[in-house]
Design an enzyme around this catalytic site. Structure first.
Site, PDB file in Angstrom:
ATOM      1  N   HIS A  85      -9.102  -3.719  -2.514  1.00  0.00           N
ATOM      2  CA  HIS A  85      -9.127  -3.377  -3.944  1.00  0.00           C
ATOM      3  C   HIS A  85     -10.042  -4.308  -4.750  1.00  0.00           C
ATOM      4  O   HIS A  85     -10.267  -4.060  -5.940  1.00  0.00           O
ATOM      5  CB  HIS A  85      -7.719  -3.433  -4.531  1.00  0.00           C
ATOM      6  CG  HIS A  85      -6.798  -2.379  -3.985  1.00  0.00           C
ATOM      7  ND1 HIS A  85      -7.078  -1.035  -4.063  1.00  0.00           N
ATOM      8  CD2 HIS A  85      -5.610  -2.477  -3.332  1.00  0.00           C
ATOM      9  CE1 HIS A  85      -6.104  -0.344  -3.491  1.00  0.00           C
ATOM     10  NE2 HIS A  85      -5.207  -1.198  -3.034  1.00  0.00           N
ATOM     11  N   ASP A 113       0.307   1.329   5.468  1.00  0.00           N
ATOM     12  CA  ASP A 113       1.371   1.746   4.564  1.00  0.00           C
ATOM     13  C   ASP A 113       1.489   3.256   4.418  1.00  0.00           C
ATOM     14  O   ASP A 113       2.207   3.743   3.548  1.00  0.00           O
ATOM     15  CB  ASP A 113       1.217   1.083   3.197  1.00  0.00           C
ATOM     16  CG  ASP A 113      -0.224   0.854   2.805  1.00  0.00           C
ATOM     17  OD1 ASP A 113      -1.107   1.434   3.451  1.00  0.00           O
ATOM     18  OD2 ASP A 113      -0.476   0.091   1.860  1.00  0.00           O
TER      19      ASP A 113
END
Length: 438
Positions: A109, A237
């Site tokens: 990110h 995830d």
């Protein structure tokens, strides 16, 4: 003798966002225990490496940290980034066939300009590795397949103007999950249009949907692009037990994906089901990348695993259709967008650092040149950073920028400094491999 897999492990036991935050030390400690208990480090097919420490130049080849790298980048970040460089060296020197950097803190990110931590990421360890591969080994075409449940918006942003870096991300739809981006219309700036492929999946998508998407779309695109190096941004995830998302992928699903992908280098990203998923997902990926049998890797508790519905299958089918259309038409669309842009292309970007509560506004302008890739300017202002309000004006000289464009980039920063209105001024000169403070 070349081993099938190099494994770099760094759990960063002295770094966490907070004691109760999902991004903390335990993320990898259980995984390491599992790997040791299974005896994987005793196998001839797996060679363990210790991570090295990345240097300032390694970081600033990719990032402009405002006000300075030393203010927000910790030793743990430098070792995590260094772990990816260790993995890259092991592969490029032929010591191992593939490598997996099981390191944290994660990075996908983090964008080119960094004012703080967003999405648990401060610096983009994969982007740093890619720039290192290009600088040190002259790597050309590089493909990144991001398998994290969150859109890899930082990696996308850093390579949004680079036609030689193919970025493919499949993730839970940004309408339902952080960071709220990653839609198919985000396909690259005009000069690199089509080199970014976003595939937003509906919640509850599992092994069937993910593998259909890979077999029918991602694999054919990779085969057509023919990268010199293939990287897996290995977020885990999408697992059905992960507390931060709503997908249904299993450890077997991840292992089979790693087996099909055959990435040269995998770099760990997210994954926050610390006990129920990570030890099994990581073990499966390690075995698959090493060319070993992973068929018996199963989670002990499957009560939360649910069947996929027709709605998720319909979304996958639509993504395959739309993705094929985008890929086949990318040359024509790129020419049209360059013609429409003319000499420059500008976008304004509000960027929220959810971890640190920083709000940044950027105006990014790519200047085009008939002789070279041109250059880039970034006008960045941030509120809520550790240092209050701060702003920077930045120019980026690409490695292949011509002398005229390099001069225009430096002139743009000097002109901005003379006009005032910013706190910091930088030129990131990739041809000279340095970040200059003006």
């Amino acid at each position: 003798m070349t081993a099938p897999l190099g494994l770099v492990f760094f759990p960063a036991v002295d770094w966490m966002i907070s004691e109760t935050h999902p991004e903390r030390q335990e993320r990898l400690i259980y995984t390491y225990d599992q790997i040791v208990e299974e005896g994987l480090l005793d196998l001839a097919a797996i060679r363990e490496y210790k991570p090295r420490v990345a240097g300032r130049r390694d970081i600033e080849r990719t990032h402009i940290v405002v006000p300075d790298l030393n203010n927000i980048v910790t030793d743990a970040h430098l070792v995590s980034a260094g772990g990816t460089l260790t993995a890259a060296d092991a592969v490029m020197k032929g010591e191992v066939k593939r490598a997996f950097a099981l390191v944290r803190p994660p990075g996908h990110h983090a964008m080119r300009v960094a004012h703080g931590i967003r999405g648990f990421c401060t610096i983009n360890i994969e982007a740093i590795m890619i720039d290192y591969l290009r600088k040190t080994y002259g790597a050309g075409r590089i493909a990144v397949v991001d398998t994290d449940v969150h859109h890899g918006d930082g990696t996308q942003e850093i390579f949004y103007h680079d036609p030689d870096t193919l970025f493919i991300s499949f993730h839970q739809d940004g309408h339902t999950l952080y960071p709220g981006s990653g839609f198919m219309e985000e396909a690259g700036s005009p000069y690199a249009f089509g080199a970014t492929i976003n595939l937003p999946l509906l919640p509850e998508t599992g092994d069937v949907g993910v593998h259909l998407l890979f077999d029918e779309l991602i694999r054919p695109i990779l085969d057509d692009f023919q990268p010199d190096i293939l990287i897996n941004s290995a977020g885990q995830d999408n697992h059905y037990t992960d507390m931060l998302a709503s997908m249904q992928v299993t450890a077997q699903g991840y292992a089979r994906l790693a087996d099909k992908l055959k990435a040269d280098i995998a770099v760990l990203e997210g994954g926050y089901s610390i006990e129920a998923a990570l030890p099994y997902v990581n073990t499966g990926i390690v075995l698959a990348m090493a060319g070993l049998d992973y068929s018996r890797v199963l989670e002990p508790d499957r009560r939360d695993l649910r069947p996929e519905g027709k709605h998720t299958a319909a979304r996958v089918a639509q993504l395959v259709s739309d993705g094929r259309a985008l890929w086949s038409a990318r040359g024509k669309l790129k020419a049209e967008k360059i013609a429409k842009a003319g000499s420059s292309w500008t976008r304004k970007k509000p960027i929220y650092y959810d971890t640190d509560g920083i709000r940044e506004m950027q105006t990014e302008t790519a200047f085009y040149c008939p002789k070279c890739p041109g250059y880039l300017t970034i006008d960045s202002s941030a509120r809520g950073s550790y240092f209050g309000e701060q702003s920077a004006f930045i120019a980026v000289v690409w490695a292949a920028s011509c002398p005229d464009c390099a001069k225009r980039a430096y002139d743009a920063v000097l002109r901005a400094k003379k006009q005032g209105g910013h706190d910091y001024f930088f030129v990131q000169d990739k041809a000279k491999d340095l970040l200059e403070r003006i």
